[in-house]
Design a protein around this motif. Structure first.
Motif, PDB file in Angstrom:
ATOM      1  N   ASN A  13       0.828  -1.202   0.000  1.00 53.18           N
ATOM      2  CA  ASN A  13       0.000   0.000   0.000  1.00 53.18           C
ATOM      3  C   ASN A  13       0.868   1.261   0.000  1.00 53.18           C
ATOM      4  O   ASN A  13       0.338   2.369   0.096  1.00 53.18           O
ATOM      5  N   GLY A  14       2.178   1.058  -0.132  1.00 55.19           N
ATOM      6  CA  GLY A  14       3.120   2.158  -0.240  1.00 55.19           C
ATOM      7  C   GLY A  14       3.718   2.206  -1.639  1.00 55.19           C
ATOM      8  O   GLY A  14       3.020   1.999  -2.638  1.00 55.19           O
ATOM      9  N   TYR A  15       5.034   2.450  -1.693  1.00 58.15           N
ATOM     10  CA  TYR A  15       5.692   2.628  -2.996  1.00 58.15           C
ATOM     11  C   TYR A  15       5.500   1.415  -3.893  1.00 58.15           C
ATOM     12  O   TYR A  15       5.180   1.559  -5.083  1.00 58.15           O
ATOM     13  N   GLU A  16       5.701   0.215  -3.348  1.00 62.73           N
ATOM     14  CA  GLU A  16       5.644  -0.996  -4.172  1.00 62.73           C
ATOM     15  C   GLU A  16       4.290  -1.145  -4.855  1.00 62.73           C
ATOM     16  O   GLU A  16       4.192  -1.352  -6.066  1.00 62.73           O
ATOM     17  N   GLY A  17       3.222  -1.042  -4.081  1.00 62.19           N
ATOM     18  CA  GLY A  17       1.890  -1.198  -4.655  1.00 62.19           C
ATOM     19  C   GLY A  17       1.549  -0.110  -5.644  1.00 62.19           C
ATOM     20  O   GLY A  17       0.924  -0.373  -6.684  1.00 62.19           O
ATOM     21  N   ARG A  18       1.953   1.127  -5.345  1.00 60.81           N
ATOM     22  CA  ARG A  18       1.675   2.224  -6.282  1.00 60.81           C
ATOM     23  C   ARG A  18       2.436   2.028  -7.598  1.00 60.81           C
ATOM     24  O   ARG A  18       1.907   2.331  -8.671  1.00 60.81           O
ATOM     25  N   HIS A  19       3.666   1.522  -7.509  1.00 60.65           N
ATOM     26  CA  HIS A  19       4.457   1.302  -8.723  1.00 60.65           C
ATOM     27  C   HIS A  19       3.818   0.218  -9.587  1.00 60.65           C
ATOM     28  O   HIS A  19       3.698   0.371 -10.808  1.00 60.65           O
ATOM     29  N   TRP A  20       3.387  -0.874  -8.977  1.00 62.45           N
ATOM     30  CA  TRP A  20       2.740  -1.945  -9.740  1.00 62.45           C
ATOM     31  C   TRP A  20       1.429  -1.468 -10.352  1.00 62.45           C
ATOM     32  O   TRP A  20       1.104  -1.823 -11.491  1.00 62.45           O
ATOM     33  N   ALA A  21       0.664  -0.665  -9.616  1.00 65.42           N
ATOM     34  CA  ALA A  21      -0.603  -0.159 -10.155  1.00 65.42           C
ATOM     35  C   ALA A  21      -0.361   0.812 -11.306  1.00 65.42           C
ATOM     36  O   ALA A  21      -1.071   0.782 -12.318  1.00 65.42           O
ATOM     37  N   ALA A  22       0.640   1.672 -11.160  1.00 64.78           N
ATOM     38  CA  ALA A  22       0.929   2.660 -12.200  1.00 64.78           C
ATOM     39  C   ALA A  22       1.475   2.019 -13.465  1.00 64.78           C
ATOM     40  O   ALA A  22       1.343   2.585 -14.554  1.00 64.78           O
ATOM     41  N   ASP A  82      -7.783  -1.441  -6.899  1.00 64.35           N
ATOM     42  CA  ASP A  82      -8.516  -0.421  -7.651  1.00 64.35           C
ATOM     43  C   ASP A  82      -8.319  -0.612  -9.152  1.00 64.35           C
ATOM     44  O   ASP A  82      -9.276  -0.502  -9.936  1.00 64.35           O
ATOM     45  N   ARG A  83      -7.092  -0.905  -9.554  1.00 64.96           N
ATOM     46  CA  ARG A  83      -6.818  -1.152 -10.969  1.00 64.96           C
ATOM     47  C   ARG A  83      -7.516  -2.434 -11.435  1.00 64.96           C
ATOM     48  O   ARG A  83      -8.051  -2.497 -12.554  1.00 64.96           O
ATOM     49  N   ALA A  84      -7.527  -3.452 -10.605  1.00 67.09           N
ATOM     50  CA  ALA A  84      -8.163  -4.717 -10.972  1.00 67.09           C
ATOM     51  C   ALA A  84      -9.656  -4.528 -11.211  1.00 67.09           C
ATOM     52  O   ALA A  84     -10.215  -5.030 -12.204  1.00 67.09           O
ATOM     53  N   ARG A  85     -10.315  -3.802 -10.324  1.00 70.38           N
ATOM     54  CA  ARG A  85     -11.766  -3.576 -10.476  1.00 70.38           C
ATOM     55  C   ARG A  85     -12.059  -2.734 -11.715  1.00 70.38           C
ATOM     56  O   ARG A  85     -13.008  -3.010 -12.459  1.00 70.38           O
ATOM     57  N   ALA A  86     -11.242  -1.717 -11.933  1.00 71.17           N
ATOM     58  CA  ALA A  86     -11.460  -0.867 -13.109  1.00 71.17           C
ATOM     59  C   ALA A  86     -11.255  -1.657 -14.395  1.00 71.17           C
ATOM     60  O   ALA A  86     -12.017  -1.497 -15.358  1.00 71.17           O
ATOM     61  N   SER A  87     -10.250  -2.523 -14.424  1.00 74.41           N
ATOM     62  CA  SER A  87      -9.988  -3.321 -15.621  1.00 74.41           C
ATOM     63  C   SER A  87     -11.109  -4.314 -15.878  1.00 74.41           C
ATOM     64  O   SER A  87     -11.506  -4.533 -17.025  1.00 74.41           O
ATOM     65  N   ALA A  88     -11.638  -4.923 -14.817  1.00 73.52           N
ATOM     66  CA  ALA A  88     -12.754  -5.851 -14.993  1.00 73.52           C
ATOM     67  C   ALA A  88     -13.968  -5.135 -15.561  1.00 73.52           C
ATOM     68  O   ALA A  88     -14.667  -5.662 -16.447  1.00 73.52           O
ATOM     69  N   ALA A  89     -14.225  -3.929 -15.079  1.00 69.87           N
ATOM     70  CA  ALA A  89     -15.357  -3.160 -15.602  1.00 69.87           C
ATOM     71  C   ALA A  89     -15.121  -2.779 -17.058  1.00 69.87           C
ATOM     72  O   ALA A  89     -16.031  -2.898 -17.899  1.00 69.87           O
ATOM     73  N   ASP A  90     -13.909  -2.337 -17.386  1.00 67.83           N
ATOM     74  CA  ASP A  90     -13.592  -1.949 -18.766  1.00 67.83           C
ATOM     75  C   ASP A  90     -13.733  -3.131 -19.725  1.00 67.83           C
ATOM     76  O   ASP A  90     -14.157  -2.963 -20.875  1.00 67.83           O
ATOM     77  N   GLU A  91     -13.363  -4.330 -19.241  1.00 62.26           N
ATOM     78  CA  GLU A  91     -13.389  -5.522 -20.095  1.00 62.26           C
ATOM     79  C   GLU A  91     -14.730  -6.242 -20.066  1.00 62.26           C
ATOM     80  O   GLU A  91     -14.918  -7.231 -20.779  1.00 62.26           O
ATOM     81  N   GLY A  92     -15.652  -5.791 -19.230  1.00 60.10           N
ATOM     82  CA  GLY A  92     -16.959  -6.429 -19.156  1.00 60.10           C
ATOM     83  C   GLY A  92     -16.944  -7.800 -18.508  1.00 60.10           C
ATOM     84  O   GLY A  92     -17.790  -8.644 -18.811  1.00 60.10           O
TER      85      GLY A  92
END
Length: 278
Positions: A13-22, A82-92
């Protein structure tokens, strides 16, 4: 939500997670070569549990593979979920859920899943026996486990690329072998012992190598690698001039791997399979 793995919760939830999400697409390009060997464990209608799902690519693919089934991705990292949920929504993809939880202690419904998967997510358990025992209880009798974990980096290309960091890192292949660290499952005997103690049977560890794309060219790939959490952590304390020389050396080390498809490095891993008795 109960979390016992506080060190990993802070990191992801710090640098590592933000880097992977970005850099979601980049990390998927590095690791997606292992998707198919994991998805082989998923059948039509299966309930799937993805451990350490990160940005959720494998979870979404498993949900599609299961068809009428359902997939649940679990991770500690809020930025990646957050990225996982957004991607699932984008991909239907609507037969998937993502849960922020510590898989070591999360109260999964008992015997609710047919298969548990993980793509480089299970090496970070603080107490791997307790974590896998918890996962076993979440699987139905006869349920399947399939994951990939890092092998000794010297068996792939990353060890050669990291050679310029030798003066600032522990020797390649020995760093991170303790529980909760990236190479904690690099020894298959350790994996077999952990899974046996957690109640799994028919444990198999097969060596695998798959190429991943790290960047468009050496400069792009070297710059990305310098920002990767384990490297960034060690570059941070260095004098700026020394850190810059190391970054330049990383770019040079990437040059032999440049090709028409970008910089491709072979990733060394173990494919581990097992099942819950019954």
């Amino acid at each position: 939500m109960t979390i016992v793995n506080e060190h990993q919760e802070q990191a992801w939830n710090g640098y590592e997670g933000r880097h992977w999400a970005a850099h979601q697409a980049r990390y998927d390009a590095i690791n997606s070569g292992f998707n198919e060997v994991l998805l082989d464990a998923v059948g039509p209608g299966d309930g799937v549990l993805d451990l350490g799902c990160g940005n959720g690519q494998l979870t979404r693919l498993a949900a599609r593979r299961s068809g009428a089934g359902h997939a649940v991705g679990v991770d500690l990292s809020a930025p990646m979920l957050d990225r996982a949920r957004a991607s699932a929504a984008d991909e239907g993809v609507d037969n998937v859920d993502f849960v922020r939880a510590d898989a070591q202690v999360h109260p999964f419904p008992p015997a609710a899943f047919d298969v548990a998967l993980s793509r480089f997510g299970v090496m970070f358990f603080a107490d791997p026996v307790a974590a896998f025992a918890n996962v076993r209880r979440a699987l139905r009798p006869g349920g399947r486990l399939a994951f990939v974990c890092l092998d000794d980096v010297r068996r792939g290309d990353l060890g050669a690329v990291l050679a310029p960091l030798a003066a600032h890192l522990p020797p390649a292949g020995t760093d991170g072998g303790a529980p909760g660290e990236p190479l904690s499952f690099a020894d298959p005997d350790v994996v077999r012992g952990v899974l046996a103690d957690a109640g799994f049977v028919d444990v198999a560890c097969d060596p695998r190598q798959e190429a991943g794309t790290w960047g468009r060219d050496a400069a792009d790939a070297g710059d990305f690698l310098a920002g990767w959490g384990p490297i960034q952590h060690r570059l941070g304390p260095l004098e700026p001039s020394v850190a810059e020389r190391v970054r330049a050396a990383l770019v040079d080390a990437m040059r032999p791997y440049e090709g028409p498809e970008g910089v491709r490095l072979r990733n060394a891993a173990w494919l581990v399979t097992a099942r819950r008795p019954g």
